[in-house]
Design an enzyme around this catalytic site. Structure first.
Site, mmCIF file in Angstrom:
data_model
loop_
_atom_site.group_PDB
_atom_site.id
_atom_site.type_symbol
_atom_site.label_atom_id
_atom_site.label_comp_id
_atom_site.label_asym_id
_atom_site.label_seq_id
_atom_site.Cartn_x
_atom_site.Cartn_y
_atom_site.Cartn_z
ATOM 1 N N LYS A 56 0.824 -1.084 0.041
ATOM 2 C CA LYS A 56 -0.020 0.171 -0.217
ATOM 3 C C LYS A 56 0.969 1.239 0.020
ATOM 4 C CE LYS A 56 -3.803 2.071 2.802
ATOM 5 N NZ LYS A 56 -4.517 1.834 3.993
ATOM 6 N N SER A 77 -9.475 2.371 3.362
ATOM 7 C CA SER A 77 -8.417 2.921 2.391
ATOM 8 C C SER A 77 -7.438 2.375 1.793
ATOM 9 C CB SER A 77 -7.556 4.224 3.357
ATOM 10 O OG SER A 77 -6.686 3.223 4.023
ATOM 11 N N SER A 91 -9.343 -0.130 7.468
ATOM 12 C CA SER A 91 -8.829 -0.073 6.115
ATOM 13 C C SER A 91 -8.445 -1.235 5.361
ATOM 14 C CB SER A 91 -7.725 0.872 6.030
ATOM 15 O OG SER A 91 -8.139 2.360 6.262
#
Length: 430
Positions: free
Chosen positions: A53, A128, A152
Protein backbone atom coordinates in the site's frame (compact mmCIF):
# COMPACT_ATOMS: atom_id res chain seq x y z
CA UNK A 1 10.33 -17.54 -11.23
CA UNK A 2 7.97 -18.15 -14.16
CA UNK A 3 4.92 -16.79 -12.31
CA UNK A 4 6.57 -13.38 -12.18
CA UNK A 5 6.10 -12.78 -15.91
CA UNK A 6 2.50 -13.95 -15.65
CA UNK A 7 1.94 -11.44 -12.87
CA UNK A 8 3.40 -8.60 -14.92
CA UNK A 9 1.12 -9.59 -17.79
CA UNK A 10 -1.87 -9.66 -15.44
CA UNK A 11 -1.10 -6.15 -14.23
CA UNK A 12 -0.87 -4.91 -17.83
CA UNK A 13 -4.17 -6.61 -18.62
CA UNK A 14 -6.42 -5.48 -15.74
CA UNK A 15 -4.80 -2.52 -14.03
CA UNK A 16 -5.58 0.22 -16.59
CA UNK A 17 -9.30 -0.15 -15.83
CA UNK A 18 -8.83 -0.48 -12.06
CA UNK A 19 -6.05 1.99 -11.27
CA UNK A 20 -5.07 -0.28 -8.38
CA UNK A 21 -1.28 -0.55 -8.86
CA UNK A 22 0.06 3.00 -9.06
CA UNK A 23 3.81 2.35 -9.14
CA UNK A 24 5.35 -0.56 -11.05
CA UNK A 25 9.01 -1.10 -11.93
CA UNK A 26 8.92 -4.24 -14.09
CA UNK A 27 12.68 -4.33 -14.56
CA UNK A 28 13.19 -4.24 -10.78
CA UNK A 29 10.65 -7.03 -10.36
CA UNK A 30 12.63 -9.13 -12.84
CA UNK A 31 15.93 -8.38 -11.08
CA UNK A 32 14.45 -9.27 -7.69
CA UNK A 33 12.97 -12.48 -9.09
CA UNK A 34 16.33 -13.51 -10.56
CA UNK A 35 18.05 -12.88 -7.23
CA UNK A 36 15.46 -14.98 -5.41
CA UNK A 37 15.77 -17.78 -7.94
CA UNK A 38 19.52 -17.82 -7.34
CA UNK A 39 19.50 -17.78 -3.55
CA UNK A 40 16.02 -17.87 -2.07
CA UNK A 41 14.39 -21.20 -2.77
CA UNK A 42 14.68 -22.32 0.86
CA UNK A 43 12.93 -19.22 2.23
CA UNK A 44 9.43 -19.53 3.79
CA UNK A 45 7.63 -17.26 1.30
CA UNK A 46 9.71 -18.09 -1.79
CA UNK A 47 7.61 -18.07 -4.94
CA UNK A 48 4.93 -15.75 -3.55
CA UNK A 49 4.33 -12.24 -4.82
CA UNK A 50 2.72 -9.29 -3.06
CA UNK A 51 1.88 -5.61 -3.32
CA UNK A 52 2.43 -2.81 -0.81
CA UNK A 53 0.00 0.00 0.00
CA UNK A 54 1.13 3.52 -0.84
CA UNK A 55 1.62 4.55 2.78
CA UNK A 56 4.19 1.88 3.73
CA UNK A 57 7.85 2.64 3.08
CA UNK A 58 9.70 0.64 0.40
CA UNK A 59 13.32 1.67 0.06
CA UNK A 60 14.03 3.71 -3.06
CA UNK A 61 10.39 3.86 -4.14
CA UNK A 62 8.02 6.80 -4.41
CA UNK A 63 5.56 6.52 -1.51
CA UNK A 64 3.00 9.34 -1.39
CA UNK A 65 0.19 8.46 1.07
CA UNK A 66 -2.04 9.66 -1.76
CA UNK A 67 -1.01 13.24 -0.96
CA UNK A 68 0.60 15.95 -3.06
CA UNK A 69 2.60 16.83 0.04
CA UNK A 70 4.58 13.63 -0.56
CA UNK A 71 4.38 13.41 -4.34
CA UNK A 72 8.19 13.55 -4.58
CA UNK A 73 8.98 11.50 -1.47
CA UNK A 74 11.37 8.56 -1.92
CA UNK A 75 11.41 6.17 1.02
CA UNK A 76 14.90 6.06 2.60
CA UNK A 77 14.48 2.49 3.86
CA UNK A 78 12.04 -0.39 4.08
CA UNK A 79 9.32 -0.45 6.72
CA UNK A 80 9.84 -3.30 9.19
CA UNK A 81 7.10 -5.37 7.55
CA UNK A 82 8.57 -4.97 4.06
CA UNK A 83 12.03 -5.93 5.33
CA UNK A 84 10.58 -9.07 6.91
CA UNK A 85 8.86 -10.07 3.67
CA UNK A 86 12.03 -9.49 1.64
CA UNK A 87 14.00 -11.65 4.07
CA UNK A 88 11.36 -14.38 3.76
CA UNK A 89 11.72 -14.52 -0.03
CA UNK A 90 8.47 -12.85 -1.13
CA UNK A 91 8.58 -10.86 -4.38
CA UNK A 92 7.35 -7.27 -4.37
CA UNK A 93 5.30 -6.50 -7.47
CA UNK A 94 4.28 -2.87 -6.99
CA UNK A 95 2.68 -0.13 -4.92
CA UNK A 96 -1.11 0.07 -4.60
CA UNK A 97 -3.39 3.09 -4.41
CA UNK A 98 -4.90 4.33 -1.14
CA UNK A 99 -7.02 7.15 0.22
CA UNK A 100 -5.21 10.36 1.16
CA UNK A 101 -3.32 9.71 4.43
CA UNK A 102 -5.30 6.43 4.58
CA UNK A 103 -8.09 8.41 6.27
CA UNK A 104 -11.14 7.83 4.05
CA UNK A 105 -13.37 4.84 3.41
CA UNK A 106 -13.08 5.22 -0.36
CA UNK A 107 -9.89 4.92 -2.40
CA UNK A 108 -9.22 8.15 -4.26
CA UNK A 109 -6.68 10.95 -4.07
CA UNK A 110 -5.34 13.94 -6.00
CA UNK A 111 -2.11 12.16 -6.92
CA UNK A 112 -3.40 9.04 -8.66
CA UNK A 113 -7.19 9.43 -8.85
CA UNK A 114 -9.77 6.76 -7.92
CA UNK A 115 -9.46 2.98 -7.80
CA UNK A 116 -12.43 1.03 -9.17
CA UNK A 117 -14.02 -2.22 -8.04
CA UNK A 118 -12.90 -5.26 -10.07
CA UNK A 119 -16.48 -6.60 -10.36
CA UNK A 120 -18.07 -3.30 -11.39
CA UNK A 121 -15.91 -0.39 -12.51
CA UNK A 122 -18.62 2.10 -11.54
CA UNK A 123 -18.08 1.24 -7.88
CA UNK A 124 -15.39 1.69 -5.24
CA UNK A 125 -13.64 -1.26 -3.58
CA UNK A 126 -13.81 0.75 -0.36
CA UNK A 127 -10.84 2.17 1.46
CA UNK A 128 -8.40 3.08 2.43
CA UNK A 129 -6.68 -0.09 1.12
CA UNK A 130 -8.87 -0.23 -1.97
CA UNK A 131 -5.96 -0.45 -4.39
CA UNK A 132 -4.58 -3.50 -2.59
CA UNK A 133 -7.96 -5.22 -2.45
CA UNK A 134 -8.88 -4.47 -6.06
CA UNK A 135 -5.51 -5.71 -7.29
CA UNK A 136 -5.61 -8.95 -5.30
CA UNK A 137 -9.23 -9.67 -6.21
CA UNK A 138 -8.31 -9.15 -9.88
CA UNK A 139 -5.54 -11.74 -9.67
CA UNK A 140 -2.54 -9.47 -9.06
CA UNK A 141 -0.19 -11.00 -6.51
CA UNK A 142 -0.67 -13.74 -3.94
CA UNK A 143 -1.22 -11.39 -0.99
CA UNK A 144 -1.14 -7.71 -0.12
CA UNK A 145 0.44 -5.65 2.64
CA UNK A 146 -1.87 -2.88 3.89
CA UNK A 147 -2.62 -0.75 6.92
CA UNK A 148 -5.70 -0.69 9.13
CA UNK A 149 -6.43 2.16 11.54
CA UNK A 150 -10.23 1.92 11.44
CA UNK A 151 -11.07 -0.91 9.08
CA UNK A 152 -8.93 -0.01 6.06
CA UNK A 153 -7.92 -3.64 5.44
CA UNK A 154 -11.08 -5.44 6.57
CA UNK A 155 -13.73 -3.39 4.74
CA UNK A 156 -12.11 -3.53 1.27
CA UNK A 157 -11.57 -7.25 1.88
CA UNK A 158 -15.30 -7.67 2.53
CA UNK A 159 -16.26 -5.61 -0.51
CA UNK A 160 -13.96 -7.63 -2.79
CA UNK A 161 -14.54 -11.16 -1.45
CA UNK A 162 -11.13 -11.48 0.23
CA UNK A 163 -9.79 -12.31 3.68
CA UNK A 164 -8.55 -9.23 5.54
CA UNK A 165 -6.71 -9.45 8.85
CA UNK A 166 -6.04 -6.70 11.38
CA UNK A 167 -3.72 -8.05 14.10
CA UNK A 168 -3.60 -6.94 17.71
CA UNK A 169 -1.87 -3.62 18.18
CA UNK A 170 1.86 -4.32 18.31
CA UNK A 171 1.83 -7.85 16.86
CA UNK A 172 3.28 -6.85 13.47
CA UNK A 173 6.14 -4.34 13.80
CA UNK A 174 5.29 -0.99 12.26
CA UNK A 175 8.60 0.87 12.56
CA UNK A 176 10.24 3.08 9.91
CA UNK A 177 7.58 5.04 8.11
CA UNK A 178 5.14 7.93 8.21
CA UNK A 179 3.62 9.24 11.42
CA UNK A 180 0.18 7.75 12.08
CA UNK A 181 -2.62 10.31 12.51
CA UNK A 182 -4.68 7.99 14.73
CA UNK A 183 -1.96 7.43 17.33
CA UNK A 184 -1.79 3.76 18.38
CA UNK A 185 -4.72 2.60 16.22
CA UNK A 186 -2.86 2.06 12.96
CA UNK A 187 -1.46 -1.42 12.33
CA UNK A 188 -0.12 -3.38 9.38
CA UNK A 189 -2.85 -5.49 7.78
CA UNK A 190 -2.76 -8.48 5.44
CA UNK A 191 -5.03 -9.43 2.53
CA UNK A 192 -5.15 -12.96 1.11
CA UNK A 193 -7.50 -15.23 -0.80
CA UNK A 194 -7.17 -18.19 1.60
CA UNK A 195 -6.47 -18.86 5.26
CA UNK A 196 -3.49 -21.14 4.72
CA UNK A 197 -1.53 -18.32 3.14
CA UNK A 198 -2.75 -15.85 5.75
CA UNK A 199 -1.23 -18.00 8.47
CA UNK A 200 2.04 -18.38 6.54
CA UNK A 201 2.40 -14.64 6.04
CA UNK A 202 1.52 -13.83 9.65
CA UNK A 203 4.09 -16.38 10.86
CA UNK A 204 6.71 -14.23 9.11
CA UNK A 205 5.33 -10.82 10.12
CA UNK A 206 4.09 -11.52 13.66
CA UNK A 207 7.42 -11.07 15.43
CA UNK A 208 8.66 -8.67 18.08
CA UNK A 209 10.88 -5.79 16.96
CA UNK A 210 12.68 -3.47 19.37
CA UNK A 211 12.59 -0.67 16.80
CA UNK A 212 8.81 -0.42 17.33
CA UNK A 213 7.90 0.95 20.76
CA UNK A 214 4.48 -0.74 20.54
CA UNK A 215 5.83 -4.15 19.49
CA UNK A 216 4.74 -7.04 21.72
CA UNK A 217 4.89 -10.84 21.50
CA UNK A 218 1.80 -12.97 21.14
CA UNK A 219 0.36 -15.12 23.90
CA UNK A 220 1.90 -18.57 24.06
CA UNK A 221 -1.07 -20.06 25.92
CA UNK A 222 -4.02 -21.24 23.82
CA UNK A 223 -7.35 -19.43 23.74
CA UNK A 224 -9.46 -20.32 26.75
CA UNK A 225 -12.49 -21.64 24.85
CA UNK A 226 -14.69 -21.64 21.77
CA UNK A 227 -17.89 -19.89 22.83
CA UNK A 228 -18.78 -17.35 20.15
CA UNK A 229 -21.08 -14.36 20.55
CA UNK A 230 -23.05 -13.22 17.50
CA UNK A 231 -24.02 -9.55 17.50
CA UNK A 232 -25.85 -8.46 14.30
CA UNK A 233 -25.45 -4.72 14.98
CA UNK A 234 -22.97 -4.68 17.92
CA UNK A 235 -25.84 -3.43 20.07
CA UNK A 236 -25.74 -0.06 18.29
CA UNK A 237 -28.80 -0.52 16.03
CA UNK A 238 -26.80 0.57 13.01
CA UNK A 239 -28.67 -0.03 9.72
CA UNK A 240 -27.57 -3.10 7.75
CA UNK A 241 -28.74 -3.94 4.25
CA UNK A 242 -31.16 -6.91 4.24
CA UNK A 243 -28.90 -9.01 2.01
CA UNK A 244 -25.97 -8.55 4.39
CA UNK A 245 -28.09 -9.27 7.48
CA UNK A 246 -29.55 -12.40 5.86
CA UNK A 247 -26.11 -13.56 4.77
CA UNK A 248 -24.74 -13.28 8.30
CA UNK A 249 -27.73 -15.12 9.73
CA UNK A 250 -27.28 -17.90 7.17
CA UNK A 251 -23.57 -18.18 7.96
CA UNK A 252 -24.21 -18.36 11.70
CA UNK A 253 -26.86 -21.06 11.18
CA UNK A 254 -24.40 -23.04 9.10
CA UNK A 255 -21.75 -22.76 11.80
CA UNK A 256 -24.21 -23.86 14.47
CA UNK A 257 -25.21 -26.85 12.36
CA UNK A 258 -21.52 -27.74 12.15
CA UNK A 259 -21.24 -27.80 15.93
CA UNK A 260 -20.01 -24.30 16.81
CA UNK A 261 -21.39 -22.92 20.08
CA UNK A 262 -22.86 -19.53 19.20
CA UNK A 263 -24.94 -17.30 21.45
CA UNK A 264 -26.63 -14.01 20.60
CA UNK A 265 -25.06 -11.36 22.76
CA UNK A 266 -24.14 -7.70 22.27
CA UNK A 267 -21.07 -6.14 23.84
CA UNK A 268 -21.75 -3.44 26.41
CA UNK A 269 -20.16 -0.23 25.19
CA UNK A 270 -19.51 3.06 26.97
CA UNK A 271 -21.87 5.89 26.09
CA UNK A 272 -20.87 7.80 22.91
CA UNK A 273 -18.78 4.90 21.57
CA UNK A 274 -19.76 5.67 17.99
CA UNK A 275 -18.06 7.94 15.49
CA UNK A 276 -18.94 11.19 17.29
CA UNK A 277 -17.12 10.19 20.44
CA UNK A 278 -13.98 8.68 18.90
CA UNK A 279 -13.41 10.47 15.56
CA UNK A 280 -11.86 13.50 17.32
CA UNK A 281 -8.73 11.36 17.69
CA UNK A 282 -8.33 11.10 13.91
CA UNK A 283 -9.26 14.71 13.29
CA UNK A 284 -6.84 16.04 15.91
CA UNK A 285 -4.10 13.72 14.63
CA UNK A 286 -4.51 14.98 11.07
CA UNK A 287 -4.50 18.57 12.28
CA UNK A 288 -1.35 18.01 14.35
CA UNK A 289 0.49 16.57 11.36
CA UNK A 290 -0.81 18.62 8.44
CA UNK A 291 -2.60 21.80 9.60
CA UNK A 292 0.37 24.04 8.77
CA UNK A 293 0.62 22.65 5.24
CA UNK A 294 -3.15 22.93 4.86
CA UNK A 295 -3.06 26.59 5.90
CA UNK A 296 -0.43 27.30 3.23
CA UNK A 297 -1.91 25.27 0.36
CA UNK A 298 -5.46 24.09 1.06
CA UNK A 299 -6.04 23.25 -2.60
CA UNK A 300 -3.60 20.34 -2.35
CA UNK A 301 -5.92 18.42 0.00
CA UNK A 302 -8.97 16.28 -0.74
CA UNK A 303 -12.08 18.16 0.48
CA UNK A 304 -12.90 15.36 2.92
CA UNK A 305 -9.41 15.45 4.45
CA UNK A 306 -9.60 19.24 4.59
CA UNK A 307 -12.86 18.98 6.53
CA UNK A 308 -11.26 16.54 8.98
CA UNK A 309 -8.32 18.89 9.56
CA UNK A 310 -10.70 21.82 10.07
CA UNK A 311 -12.61 19.77 12.63
CA UNK A 312 -9.39 18.85 14.40
CA UNK A 313 -8.42 22.49 14.77
CA UNK A 314 -11.63 23.25 16.66
CA UNK A 315 -11.36 20.64 19.42
CA UNK A 316 -10.01 21.85 22.75
CA UNK A 317 -7.89 19.93 25.27
CA UNK A 318 -10.81 18.59 27.34
CA UNK A 319 -12.52 17.28 24.16
CA UNK A 320 -9.39 15.33 23.25
CA UNK A 321 -9.11 14.09 26.82
CA UNK A 322 -12.71 12.85 26.73
CA UNK A 323 -12.01 10.91 23.53
CA UNK A 324 -8.92 9.28 25.06
CA UNK A 325 -10.83 8.37 28.22
CA UNK A 326 -13.62 6.94 26.08
CA UNK A 327 -11.14 4.77 24.23
CA UNK A 328 -9.80 3.47 27.55
CA UNK A 329 -13.32 2.68 28.79
CA UNK A 330 -14.08 0.92 25.51
CA UNK A 331 -11.00 -1.28 25.89
CA UNK A 332 -12.03 -2.24 29.42
CA UNK A 333 -15.62 -3.00 28.39
CA UNK A 334 -14.52 -5.26 25.54
CA UNK A 335 -11.98 -7.03 27.75
CA UNK A 336 -14.79 -7.72 30.24
CA UNK A 337 -16.99 -9.02 27.41
CA UNK A 338 -14.27 -11.52 26.51
CA UNK A 339 -14.43 -12.85 30.05
CA UNK A 340 -18.01 -13.95 29.29
CA UNK A 341 -17.46 -15.27 25.76
CA UNK A 342 -14.35 -16.23 23.83
CA UNK A 343 -14.97 -14.72 20.39
CA UNK A 344 -17.31 -12.28 18.66
CA UNK A 345 -18.93 -12.36 15.22
CA UNK A 346 -20.54 -9.33 13.59
CA UNK A 347 -20.75 -7.82 10.09
CA UNK A 348 -17.62 -6.32 8.54
CA UNK A 349 -19.65 -3.95 6.36
CA UNK A 350 -23.37 -3.12 6.44
CA UNK A 351 -23.77 -2.56 2.70
CA UNK A 352 -22.47 -3.24 -0.80
CA UNK A 353 -19.93 -0.93 -2.47
CA UNK A 354 -21.14 2.40 -3.83
CA UNK A 355 -20.09 4.77 -6.62
CA UNK A 356 -16.33 5.37 -6.77
CA UNK A 357 -16.89 9.14 -6.89
CA UNK A 358 -18.87 9.22 -3.60
CA UNK A 359 -17.38 9.35 -0.11
CA UNK A 360 -20.01 6.86 1.05
CA UNK A 361 -23.57 5.64 0.38
CA UNK A 362 -26.33 8.12 1.17
CA UNK A 363 -28.64 5.46 2.58
CA UNK A 364 -28.28 1.99 4.08
CA UNK A 365 -31.35 -0.26 4.41
CA UNK A 366 -33.52 2.76 3.64
CA UNK A 367 -31.99 4.89 6.40
CA UNK A 368 -30.14 8.10 5.62
CA UNK A 369 -26.55 7.80 6.89
CA UNK A 370 -23.56 10.09 7.14
CA UNK A 371 -20.32 9.70 5.20
CA UNK A 372 -19.07 7.07 7.67
CA UNK A 373 -22.26 5.03 7.89
CA UNK A 374 -20.64 2.23 5.90
CA UNK A 375 -17.63 2.08 8.26
CA UNK A 376 -19.21 1.67 11.70
CA UNK A 377 -18.45 -2.01 12.37
CA UNK A 378 -14.65 -1.90 12.28
CA UNK A 379 -13.09 1.09 14.16
CA UNK A 380 -14.08 0.00 17.68
CA UNK A 381 -11.69 -2.93 17.43
CA UNK A 382 -8.80 -0.70 16.39
CA UNK A 383 -9.40 1.44 19.46
CA UNK A 384 -9.46 -1.70 21.61
CA UNK A 385 -6.20 -3.00 20.03
CA UNK A 386 -7.73 -6.48 19.53
CA UNK A 387 -7.33 -8.79 16.51
CA UNK A 388 -10.11 -8.89 13.92
CA UNK A 389 -10.49 -10.62 10.57
CA UNK A 390 -13.01 -10.30 7.74
CA UNK A 391 -14.03 -13.56 6.05
CA UNK A 392 -16.06 -13.91 2.84
CA UNK A 393 -19.65 -14.57 3.81
CA UNK A 394 -21.84 -14.18 0.73
CA UNK A 395 -22.96 -11.76 -1.96
CA UNK A 396 -26.01 -9.68 -2.71
CA UNK A 397 -28.34 -10.05 -5.69
CA UNK A 398 -25.87 -8.13 -7.86
CA UNK A 399 -23.07 -10.53 -6.94
CA UNK A 400 -21.24 -7.99 -4.76
CA UNK A 401 -19.54 -9.63 -1.76
CA UNK A 402 -19.77 -8.82 1.93
CA UNK A 403 -17.97 -10.20 4.96
CA UNK A 404 -18.29 -11.78 8.37
CA UNK A 405 -16.02 -10.20 10.99
CA UNK A 406 -14.45 -12.39 13.69
CA UNK A 407 -12.92 -10.63 16.71
CA UNK A 408 -10.93 -12.03 19.62
CA UNK A 409 -9.16 -10.97 22.81
CA UNK A 410 -5.97 -8.98 22.52
CA UNK A 411 -2.86 -10.97 21.56
CA UNK A 412 -4.84 -14.12 20.72
CA UNK A 413 -3.98 -13.63 17.05
CA UNK A 414 -2.80 -17.15 16.21
CA UNK A 415 -5.83 -18.69 17.91
CA UNK A 416 -8.11 -16.31 16.01
CA UNK A 417 -6.52 -17.35 12.70
CA UNK A 418 -6.97 -21.02 13.60
CA UNK A 419 -10.67 -20.48 14.34
CA UNK A 420 -11.08 -18.38 11.20
CA UNK A 421 -9.67 -21.24 9.13
CA UNK A 422 -12.28 -23.60 10.60
CA UNK A 423 -15.07 -21.10 9.88
CA UNK A 424 -13.94 -20.59 6.29
CA UNK A 425 -13.87 -24.36 5.75
CA UNK A 426 -17.44 -24.72 7.02
CA UNK A 427 -18.79 -21.78 5.02
CA UNK A 428 -17.13 -23.08 1.85
CA UNK A 429 -19.11 -26.32 1.97
CA UNK A 430 -22.25 -26.52 -0.15
Amino acid sequence: MIAMEAQLQRIAQVNPALNAVVDLDADQVRRDAAALDAAGRHLPLYGLSYTVKDNIWVEGRRITQGSHLFSDFIAPRDASSVALLRAAGALLLGITNCAEFACMGVTRNKVYGPTRHPLDHRLTPGGSSGGAAAALAAGIGDFALCTDAGGSTRRPAAHCGLIGFKPSGGRIPHAHGFAEPIFANGVIGILTRDMALMRRVFAVLGVQDGADAYSVPGLSRPAKGRRIAFSPTLGMNWPVEPAVAAGLESAVAKLQAAGFEIVRRDPSWPEDSGEAGLMPLQHVGLAALYADAYAREPERFDPNIAAQIEAGLHYDGPALGRALLLREQLMLKLAAFFQEVDWLICPTVPCAPWGFDQIGPETIAGHKVGPRGHAVFTPLFNHALVPAISLPCGADAAGLPFGLQLIGPRLQDEALLDLAAEIVAVLAKE
